[in-house]
Scaffold this motif. Sequence first.
Motif, PDB file in Angstrom:
ATOM      1  N   GLU A  82       0.832  -1.202   0.000  1.00 42.60           N
ATOM      2  CA  GLU A  82       0.000   0.000   0.000  1.00 42.60           C
ATOM      3  C   GLU A  82       0.871   1.258   0.000  1.00 42.60           C
ATOM      4  O   GLU A  82       0.583   2.232  -0.709  1.00 42.60           O
ATOM      5  N   TRP A  85       2.854   1.369  -3.665  1.00 38.17           N
ATOM      6  CA  TRP A  85       2.013   1.720  -4.809  1.00 38.17           C
ATOM      7  C   TRP A  85       1.274   3.034  -4.568  1.00 38.17           C
ATOM      8  O   TRP A  85       0.978   3.768  -5.518  1.00 38.17           O
ATOM      9  N   PHE A  89       2.216   5.173  -7.848  1.00 38.66           N
ATOM     10  CA  PHE A  89       1.154   5.522  -8.805  1.00 38.66           C
ATOM     11  C   PHE A  89       1.162   7.024  -9.115  1.00 38.66           C
ATOM     12  O   PHE A  89       1.183   7.410 -10.284  1.00 38.66           O
ATOM     13  N   ARG A  95      -1.566   9.287 -11.001  1.00 38.75           N
ATOM     14  CA  ARG A  95      -2.906   8.889 -10.598  1.00 38.75           C
ATOM     15  C   ARG A  95      -2.884   8.278  -9.204  1.00 38.75           C
ATOM     16  O   ARG A  95      -1.831   7.981  -8.655  1.00 38.75           O
ATOM     17  N   TYR A  97      -3.772   5.426  -6.310  1.00 38.57           N
ATOM     18  CA  TYR A  97      -3.863   3.969  -6.160  1.00 38.57           C
ATOM     19  C   TYR A  97      -4.915   3.609  -5.133  1.00 38.57           C
ATOM     20  O   TYR A  97      -4.955   4.172  -4.032  1.00 38.57           O
ATOM     21  N   GLU A  98      -5.789   2.682  -5.494  1.00 36.50           N
ATOM     22  CA  GLU A  98      -6.798   2.163  -4.574  1.00 36.50           C
ATOM     23  C   GLU A  98      -6.421   0.732  -4.222  1.00 36.50           C
ATOM     24  O   GLU A  98      -6.466  -0.149  -5.078  1.00 36.50           O
ATOM     25  N   PRO A 100      -6.213  -3.182  -2.725  1.00 35.73           N
ATOM     26  CA  PRO A 100      -7.172  -4.282  -2.599  1.00 35.73           C
ATOM     27  C   PRO A 100      -7.324  -4.714  -1.151  1.00 35.73           C
ATOM     28  O   PRO A 100      -6.558  -4.296  -0.283  1.00 35.73           O
ATOM     29  N   GLU A 129     -12.048  -7.700  -6.411  1.00 33.02           N
ATOM     30  CA  GLU A 129     -10.788  -6.990  -6.176  1.00 33.02           C
ATOM     31  C   GLU A 129     -10.189  -7.348  -4.814  1.00 33.02           C
ATOM     32  O   GLU A 129      -9.745  -6.499  -4.050  1.00 33.02           O
ATOM     33  N   HIS A 164      -3.660  -6.864  -8.818  1.00 30.44           N
ATOM     34  CA  HIS A 164      -4.581  -5.759  -8.556  1.00 30.44           C
ATOM     35  C   HIS A 164      -4.091  -4.486  -9.236  1.00 30.44           C
ATOM     36  O   HIS A 164      -4.896  -3.693  -9.736  1.00 30.44           O
ATOM     37  N   VAL A 165      -2.781  -4.284  -9.253  1.00 33.38           N
ATOM     38  CA  VAL A 165      -2.216  -3.150 -10.001  1.00 33.38           C
ATOM     39  C   VAL A 165      -2.643  -3.253 -11.466  1.00 33.38           C
ATOM     40  O   VAL A 165      -3.055  -2.256 -12.081  1.00 33.38           O
ATOM     41  N   GLN A 167      -5.260  -4.732 -12.556  1.00 31.88           N
ATOM     42  CA  GLN A 167      -6.689  -4.449 -12.567  1.00 31.88           C
ATOM     43  C   GLN A 167      -6.932  -2.938 -12.558  1.00 31.88           C
ATOM     44  O   GLN A 167      -7.771  -2.423 -13.309  1.00 31.88           O
ATOM     45  N   GLU A 168      -6.196  -2.229 -11.716  1.00 30.09           N
ATOM     46  CA  GLU A 168      -6.322  -0.776 -11.628  1.00 30.09           C
ATOM     47  C   GLU A 168      -5.992  -0.105 -12.964  1.00 30.09           C
ATOM     48  O   GLU A 168      -6.585   0.916 -13.326  1.00 30.09           O
TER      49      GLU A 168
END
Length: 278
Positions: A82, A85, A89, A95, A97-98, A100, A129, A164-165, A167-168
């Motif tokens: 967390e 990233w 990001f 941008r 980062y959200e 997972p 996610e 997940h990255v 996926q983002e």
Amino acid sequence: MKLRGIRGSRNIEDRRRQSRGGGAKIGGLGVLVILAVGYFAGIDVSGLLQGLDAPAQNAPQQVSAEQEKAAQFSAQVLATTETVWGKEFPAQLGRTYEPPKMVLFSGQTASPCGGASGATGPFYCPADEKAYLHTEFFETLSRSLGAGGDFAAAYVIAHEVAHHVQQELGILGEVNKRRQTASETQANALTVRLELQADCLSGVWARNVDGLLEPGDIEEALNAARKIGDDHLQRRAGRVPQPHTFTHGTSAQRSRWFARGYNGGEMRDCDTFSAQKL
């Protein structure tokens, strides 16, 4: 890996003390996920697929001290992803980062991508996610696959977060769309590129976990990457490697792409889809 004093992530969904769930009915995507992650761990999952509709058992699960330690470790490693990233990001992509959630479980549990058990190994489900991790997997990684060390385990978590990255960034959705119209061999080749990119992104994470690495950590990760290469797992199962069936890449490819991400530290270095040679 130096995790003393590192916070544990709050993005943990702890199902370890829940009763063993009966298997959920799954579609084709769920079957593919289970087969893929089962193969990742070098384990025959046919029994799991046959037992997915078994009735639930209501007895609450006991959590051992070793499982508790593994859960704490997983939460701390997730927190490092967390942090990394969350910083990279904006810095590299401009941008936000959200992160997972990670589901920790024992016995069996259900996901939108299908049922999961200790036989399936860790996996990321893009439908919700979330990354799914059986708390006894680290023992399997060390004893059965010969990939010991805390950083080998950390690499596995970082690899699932790397999905997940993807996926983002919309990469997972695009690859799944392309696989739907591809032949089996072509679909496998796309999956290999997806997995190698996740290995590379894991290397980027490793490069950016400031001050947490210890001597030997990177070699532990590289060894784990080699131990879960498709060619190594097929030989381990007594078969001659069949490249057209590969879904994760060879031992050499997996370790090479992790090293590429680690050495460069840049997400742009992880474009496996444009690479002429993997």
